[in-house]
Design a protein around this motif. Structure first.
Motif, short mmCIF file in Angstrom:
data_model
loop_
_atom_site.label_atom_id
_atom_site.label_comp_id
_atom_site.label_asym_id
_atom_site.label_seq_id
_atom_site.Cartn_x
_atom_site.Cartn_y
_atom_site.Cartn_z
N VAL A 13 1.42 7.28 -3.87
CA VAL A 13 1.28 5.91 -3.37
C VAL A 13 -0.08 5.39 -3.78
O VAL A 13 -0.95 6.15 -4.25
N THR A 78 4.43 2.28 -2.53
CA THR A 78 5.22 3.15 -3.40
C THR A 78 5.47 2.46 -4.73
O THR A 78 5.09 1.30 -4.94
N TYR A 106 2.80 7.11 -11.00
CA TYR A 106 3.87 7.39 -10.04
C TYR A 106 4.77 8.55 -10.47
O TYR A 106 5.20 9.35 -9.65
#
Length: 226
Positions: A13, A78, A106
């Motif tokens: 995150v 996210t 990510y």
């Protein structure tokens, strides 16, 4: 651009500060876009909002900038949340930064971080709850199936033949001639239909078979016959 790795619930995150820096904007713009489109954001899917004990524990993990240690609530975004923010900003720099985040942050695979004791407990509890839910659903299906068998399934061919033979045996037991047999067959069939609410003995429910047998065995004609 180098980003400090931050994880929550096992996924990567970004803080609002990091996201703003990556997109070439400021935190006020990120927060404003979030507030204007709050109905599109789902906690646990697009962001995590940490507060209270959960926030204190997160701060203790030393994953965030020391400047945020006094924050009373912390938003962590996210990959899906970052996409919504890029869509709101809709600038070339934001979209380029989003692609970079997807490729280099990510989805970058790192060594799996061992779960803490609390995380292990929460995962075990979730598995237990999911298992109990599945068991409950299976039990409901079994009850529904049992109800269907007991209340909807009629006699099979062999059971129908058994009832038919029993009717014949009873009629022959109490009748002495063919005319009386014909009348008693009609009477007994009619009473079975009335008694069990069926169009024919063939439509008897399986759960009522033993009751039907007992009824036929104890049946007495309404009128005495010779």
């Amino acid at each position: 651009m180098q980003l400090s790795v931050i994880e929550q619930n096992g996924i990567r995150v970004l803080t609002t500060n990091q996201l703003a820096e990556a997109y070439g904007t400021d935190t006020k713009m990120i927060n404003r876009n979030f507030q204007r489109n709050s109905e599109r954001y789902e906690q646990g899917k697009h962001f995590f909002a940490l507060s209270g004990e959960e926030l204190r524990e997160f701060k203790g993990s030393r994953q965030i900038d020391p400047n945020l240690k006094f924050a009373s609530i912390l938003y962590l975004w996210t990959e899906k949340g970052a996409w919504l923010h890029a869509k709101s900003l809709s600038t070339d720099k934001a979209w380029d930064a989003y692609e970079m985040l997807v490729d280099d942050y990510y989805r970058l695979q790192q060594q799996i971080k061992p779960l803490s004791e609390k995380e292990q407990l929460m995962a075990a509890m979730k598995l237990t709850l999911d298992a109990n839910k599945e068991i409950g659903e299976i039990k409901s299906e079994i009850v529904e199936l049992r109800d269907k068998v007991e209340n909807q399934i009629t006699l099979d061919h062999g059971q129908q033949r058994r009832i038919q033979r029993l009717i014949g045996s009873k009629v022959y037991e109490v009748a002495s001639n063919e005319e009386h047999k014909r009348l008693l067959f009609a009477e007994l069939h009619r009473e079975i239909k009335d008694r069990f609410g069926v169009a024919s003995y063939k439509d008897l429910k399986r759960q009522e078979m033993l009751k039907a047998i007992a009824y036929i065995e104890s049946w007495v004609p309404r009128k005495a016959v010779g």
